[in-house]
Design an enzyme around this catalytic site. Structure first.
Site, short mmCIF file in Angstrom:
data_model
loop_
_atom_site.label_atom_id
_atom_site.label_comp_id
_atom_site.label_asym_id
_atom_site.label_seq_id
_atom_site.Cartn_x
_atom_site.Cartn_y
_atom_site.Cartn_z
N ASP A 90 0.85 -1.19 0.00
CA ASP A 90 0.00 0.00 0.00
C ASP A 90 0.89 1.24 0.00
O ASP A 90 2.05 1.20 0.43
CB ASP A 90 -0.94 0.01 1.20
CG ASP A 90 -0.20 0.03 2.54
OD1 ASP A 90 0.69 -0.84 2.72
OD2 ASP A 90 -0.50 0.88 3.39
N GLU A 153 -0.07 -0.72 5.89
CA GLU A 153 1.02 -0.17 6.70
C GLU A 153 0.91 1.34 6.83
O GLU A 153 1.25 1.89 7.89
CB GLU A 153 2.36 -0.56 6.07
CG GLU A 153 3.57 -0.32 6.98
CD GLU A 153 4.14 1.09 6.91
OE1 GLU A 153 4.97 1.45 7.76
OE2 GLU A 153 3.75 1.85 5.99
N GLU A 154 0.46 2.02 5.79
CA GLU A 154 0.42 3.48 5.81
C GLU A 154 -0.74 4.04 6.63
O GLU A 154 -0.84 5.25 6.81
CB GLU A 154 0.34 4.03 4.38
CG GLU A 154 1.55 3.70 3.51
CD GLU A 154 2.82 4.40 3.93
OE1 GLU A 154 2.79 5.15 4.93
OE2 GLU A 154 3.86 4.18 3.28
N ASP A 177 12.04 -1.44 4.95
CA ASP A 177 11.10 -0.32 4.87
C ASP A 177 11.63 0.93 5.56
O ASP A 177 10.86 1.70 6.11
CB ASP A 177 9.76 -0.74 5.50
CG ASP A 177 8.66 0.30 5.29
OD1 ASP A 177 8.76 1.07 4.32
OD2 ASP A 177 7.71 0.32 6.09
#
Length: 473
Positions: A90, A153-154, A177
């Site tokens: 994402d 994740e965002e 990341d």
């Protein structure tokens, strides 16, 4: 066994790495719950990105699994032990001002440009090909290796929350990341709203009424755009001149226009990741700073005063009474990622606070509540993710240090960050790349990119790291 030339193995696969990455980057996988379905809880495009990675795994002979349509994994190797590599597909919204289509994956000047190029589709693809190289070389492993793909994740991490509620926890692992060399500490993350208490006021004679104000999309982004709508009773010409002078003196871009009889101002800033707010220019706070100098209605003036007094020029929480730092993870930071206001309901601020490992989060929360109450604001929704820290003498750290130093010839310095990565969802995990030292951090910014040379080098590093963590001892 002969020494493996990991860089040479990457060289053989450059074309397919690039093609597969472009395919992933061309999927605009931004959270879209308005169009969510049972099969795509975070939106069709996010689900399409997850499916894309699982299909790659199936194509290349990995065992794959979709976990509730919000996460999945690709696995290779044998044994009871499990090494985890956690990436996400994402991305944050593209925002404005890109030189090319943000979802084109265009390659130019030795870089690949797209939203998600560095955060986190490029690094995730590097890790995927690291696994692929190990698998294709037929190297003996005594542990399984799993590339776990997340899709939220965002935002709220609902993907990994669900995944680890039903799937096995790796004994150790890493998330590609963040930054190289190795991040052993991640600050705590508290996302919360400060909501204006609305009191009845009579401001019919105020020279200027703030009708609405909006800036920002996410807690974890520095807003690059702000818009205010005002009802100006008199002095339009003088007001326009003041705004233009402000833009000139501050070296900012913006515009002023009239629509349906109301004055509208727009201002452009520079986006950045919310964990490093000083790397951007917060459009909302900059416009609020200008508006705070005007004779606004009482409610609008109180909102702008709070914006300036609490946040303008202060990304370290001093005005909120929570400034803090420690030797493990550095300073506490505050980012105002969202601002919204209307004349009837008042306004609110959406904040992300990244706090050091040793900071007392509960005491900090109480302090913020007390300070803001005195200024007519209350604490709204509040979520918290605890800090994460792995001791530097752990076998995981020792292995990753040795791999990084062998591949780069550089010292594998141990770092701490304000961003939150999937590493904190592991019992023993760290963030490991893929932004190399000295490279600008363009995550969440317009014209986000990844250097191709960094993509190749990260792939070689991940291939060796995966092998060393899982190989027969």
């Amino acid at each position: 066994m002969a020494k493996i030339d990991w860089k040479a193995e990457v060289e053989k696969r450059k074309d397919t790495i690039l093609a597969d990455l472009q395919g992933l980057l061309q999927i605009p996988s931004v959270l879209d719950e308005a169009k969510a379905t049972d099969e795509a809880p975070f939106g069709e495009e996010v689900k399409r990105a997850l499916d894309y990675m699982l299909e790659l795994g199936h194509r290349d002979g990995f065992s794959t699994k979709n976990t509730g349509d919000v996460a999945g994994h690709l696995e290779t190797g044998e044994g009871k032990g499990l090494i985890g590599v956690l990436g996400h597909v994402d991305v944050v919204p593209a925002g404005d001002g890109w030189s090319d289509d943000p979802f084109s994956g265009v390659v130019k000047d030795g870089r690949i440009y797209a939203r998600g190029a560095i955060d986190d589709k490029g690094p995730t693809m590097a890790a995927y090909y690291g696994m692929k190289i190990v698998k294709e070389l037929g190297l003996p492993l005594e542990k399984r290796v799993r590339l776990i793909i997340g899709t939220d994740e965002e935002s709220d991490w609902r993907c990994v929350d669900h995944y680890f509620a039903v799937e096995e926890m790796p004994e150790m692992g890493f998330a590609p990341d963040a930054d190289f060399p190795i991040i052993i500490a991640e600050k705590g993350i508290a996302d919360f709203d400060l909501v204006q208490d609305v009191k009845e006021t009579e401001d019919s004679h105020a020279p200027i009424t703030l009708l609405s104000f909006v800036s920002g999309l996410r807690y974890n982004m520095v807003p690059d755009h702000a818009k205010a709508v005002l009802d100006i009773k008199n002095g339009h010409t003088e007001f326009i001149q003041m705004f233009e002078d402000f833009l000139d003196t501050q070296d900012l871009q913006g515009k002023y226009y009239v629509e349906s009889g109301y004055s509208i101002m727009e201002l452009h800033g520079i986006s950045a990741h919310g964990s490093e707010p000083d790397k951007g220019k917060n459009a909302g706070l900059l416009l609020a700073n200008f508006l705070s100098t005007l004779e606004l209605d009482t409610r609008g003036a109180e909102y702008m005063k709070a914006a300036v007094n609490f946040f303008f020029g202060d990304s370290r929480g001093r005005a909120l009474g929570v400034a803090y730092q420690d030797d493990i993870s550095g300073e506490l930071t505050i980012n105002v990622g969202k601002m919204s206001y209307n004349e009837h309901e008042g306004g609110q601020f959406g904040i992300t606070m990244r706090y050091p490992v040793t900071f007392n989060q509960e005491e900090g929360k109480e302090t913020i509540e007390k300070v803001c109450k005195e200024s007519g604001f209350r604490l709204g929704q509040y979520s918290n993710s605890e800090p994460h820290h792995v001791p530097k003498d752990s076998p995981l750290i020792q292995t990753l240090q040795a791999v990084y130093e062998e591949q780069t010839g550089q010292n594998a310095e141990l770092l701490a960050i304000g961003g939150g990565t999937y590493a904190r969802s592991l019992d023993s995990g760290v963030a490991f790349g893929a932004l190399f030292p000295g490279r600008p951090d363009v995550a969440h910014q317009k014209d986000e990119y990844m250097e191709l040379e960094d993509l190749w080098q990260a792939t070689a590093i991940y291939a060796q790291a995966i092998y060393e963590l899982a190989r027969e001892k």
